[in-house]
Design a protein around this motif. Structure first.
Motif, PDB file in Angstrom:
ATOM      1  N   PHE A  33     -35.262   1.265 -27.196  1.00  0.00           N
ATOM      2  CA  PHE A  33     -34.895   1.596 -25.634  1.00  0.00           C
ATOM      3  C   PHE A  33     -35.961   1.503 -24.790  1.00  0.00           C
ATOM      4  N   PRO A  34     -36.120   1.108 -23.626  1.00  0.00           N
ATOM      5  CA  PRO A  34     -35.007   0.559 -23.158  1.00  0.00           C
ATOM      6  C   PRO A  34     -34.510  -1.016 -23.806  1.00  0.00           C
ATOM      7  N   PRO A  35     -33.186  -1.340 -23.816  1.00  0.00           N
ATOM      8  CA  PRO A  35     -32.728  -2.325 -24.487  1.00  0.00           C
ATOM      9  C   PRO A  35     -33.516  -3.814 -23.789  1.00  0.00           C
ATOM     10  N   LYS A  36     -33.402  -4.930 -24.693  1.00  0.00           N
ATOM     11  CA  LYS A  36     -33.995  -6.064 -23.972  1.00  0.00           C
ATOM     12  C   LYS A  36     -33.082  -6.844 -23.176  1.00  0.00           C
ATOM     13  N   LYS A  37     -33.777  -7.615 -22.312  1.00  0.00           N
ATOM     14  CA  LYS A  37     -32.787  -8.416 -21.291  1.00  0.00           C
ATOM     15  C   LYS A  37     -31.818  -9.273 -22.277  1.00  0.00           C
ATOM     16  N   VAL A 142     -21.488  -3.594 -21.479  1.00  0.00           N
ATOM     17  CA  VAL A 142     -22.323  -4.067 -20.483  1.00  0.00           C
ATOM     18  C   VAL A 142     -23.295  -4.752 -20.803  1.00  0.00           C
ATOM     19  N   LYS A 143     -23.825  -5.854 -20.131  1.00  0.00           N
ATOM     20  CA  LYS A 143     -24.827  -6.762 -20.554  1.00  0.00           C
ATOM     21  C   LYS A 143     -26.129  -6.539 -19.776  1.00  0.00           C
ATOM     22  N   TRP A 144     -27.246  -6.093 -20.478  1.00  0.00           N
ATOM     23  CA  TRP A 144     -28.420  -5.405 -19.424  1.00  0.00           C
ATOM     24  C   TRP A 144     -29.115  -6.683 -19.042  1.00  0.00           C
ATOM     25  N   LYS A 145     -29.354  -6.829 -17.623  1.00  0.00           N
ATOM     26  CA  LYS A 145     -30.077  -7.825 -17.188  1.00  0.00           C
ATOM     27  C   LYS A 145     -31.417  -7.692 -16.532  1.00  0.00           C
ATOM     28  N   GLU A 146     -31.799  -6.257 -16.164  1.00  0.00           N
ATOM     29  CA  GLU A 146     -33.120  -6.109 -15.866  1.00  0.00           C
ATOM     30  C   GLU A 146     -33.445  -4.471 -16.134  1.00  0.00           C
ATOM     31  N   THR A 147     -34.771  -4.217 -16.544  1.00  0.00           N
ATOM     32  CA  THR A 147     -35.221  -2.709 -16.608  1.00  0.00           C
ATOM     33  C   THR A 147     -36.301  -2.728 -15.646  1.00  0.00           C
ATOM     34  N   ILE A 148     -36.018  -1.632 -14.649  1.00  0.00           N
ATOM     35  CA  ILE A 148     -37.085  -1.327 -13.676  1.00  0.00           C
ATOM     36  C   ILE A 148     -37.683  -0.128 -13.870  1.00  0.00           C
ATOM     37  N   LEU A 149     -38.925   0.010 -14.167  1.00  0.00           N
ATOM     38  CA  LEU A 149     -39.790   1.086 -14.304  1.00  0.00           C
ATOM     39  C   LEU A 149     -39.932   1.983 -12.990  1.00  0.00           C
ATOM     40  N   ARG A 150     -40.206   3.158 -12.979  1.00  0.00           N
ATOM     41  CA  ARG A 150     -40.457   3.896 -11.962  1.00  0.00           C
ATOM     42  C   ARG A 150     -41.816   3.397 -11.114  1.00  0.00           C
ATOM     43  N   ASN A 151     -42.737   2.950 -11.834  1.00  0.00           N
ATOM     44  CA  ASN A 151     -43.748   2.436 -10.836  1.00  0.00           C
ATOM     45  C   ASN A 151     -43.596   0.919 -10.367  1.00  0.00           C
TER      46      ASN A 151
END
Length: 187
Positions: A33-37, A142-151
């Motif tokens: 986690f987080p999951p890969k694209k 769900v299919k994960w497309k993007e992970t966006i970090l706080r920074n």
């Protein structure tokens, strides 16, 4: 020849748990986690006492009556807001819609496309073996497309879904694509 235009996906904000604290559990079974694209996972919500939601599909009034019995509230406005969240999850959210899921514990947003119909999982058929909260029984794949970090500068543009478990944030699918850099498209 007439062409049929596919409906524009709706963007939903979904908190999986308190501040997203259950998001990792529903999305780390097959890897980190987080999951890969492009990996698959789940979003899930509570309200287990309402039961199997499809039995109410064509009868909102019956659903509201059952919800009121299971989850009474003296403030009618608060009650209707709460009752509408599982209804939206089961009947208005659709395959092809997109979700923004905050996870405060990890300081990130997961952005994904809904690829599954509503399912219920009262007997842990997802195989999470007691890791998840028992009341999170209403699920969608769900299919994960993007992970966006706080920074990431995009975080503040997208982390505006409010505090409800399920909401339609003030962002269109086209705006979401623009924020993500146009790199994702609806299926």
């Amino acid at each position: 020849m007439d062409t049929v235009t596919a409906p524009t996906p709706t963007v939903w904000g979904v908190f999986v748990g308190q501040n997203g604290d259950q998001l990792e559990i529903f999305n780390s079974k097959f890897g980190p986690f987080p999951p890969k694209k492009e990996s698959e996972g789940y979003i899930a919500i509570g309200w287990p006492a309402i039961g199997y939601l499809p039995m109410f599909k064509d009868d909102y009034a019956d659903y509201v009556q059952k919800f009121r019995t299971a989850y009474p509230h003296t403030n009618e406005r608060v009650f209707k807001t709460q009752a509408n969240m599982p209804w939206h999850f089961a009947f208005e959210m659709a395959k092809g819609d997109w979700v923004i899921c905050p996870c405060s514990a990890h300081g990130l947003l997961l952005i994904g496309e809904v690829i599954g119909d509503y399912e219920q999982d009262y007997h842990d058929e997802l195989g999470l073996h007691g890791k998840r909260r028992a009341d999170f029984v209403h699920v969608r794949k769900v299919k994960w497309k993007e992970t966006i970090l706080r920074n990431d500068s995009r975080y503040s543009q997208l982390n505006r879904i409010g505090q409800l478990t399920i909401a339609r944030p003030n962002i269109t699918f086209t705006e979401l694509q623009a924020v993500l850099g146009g790199v994702v498209t609806a299926a």
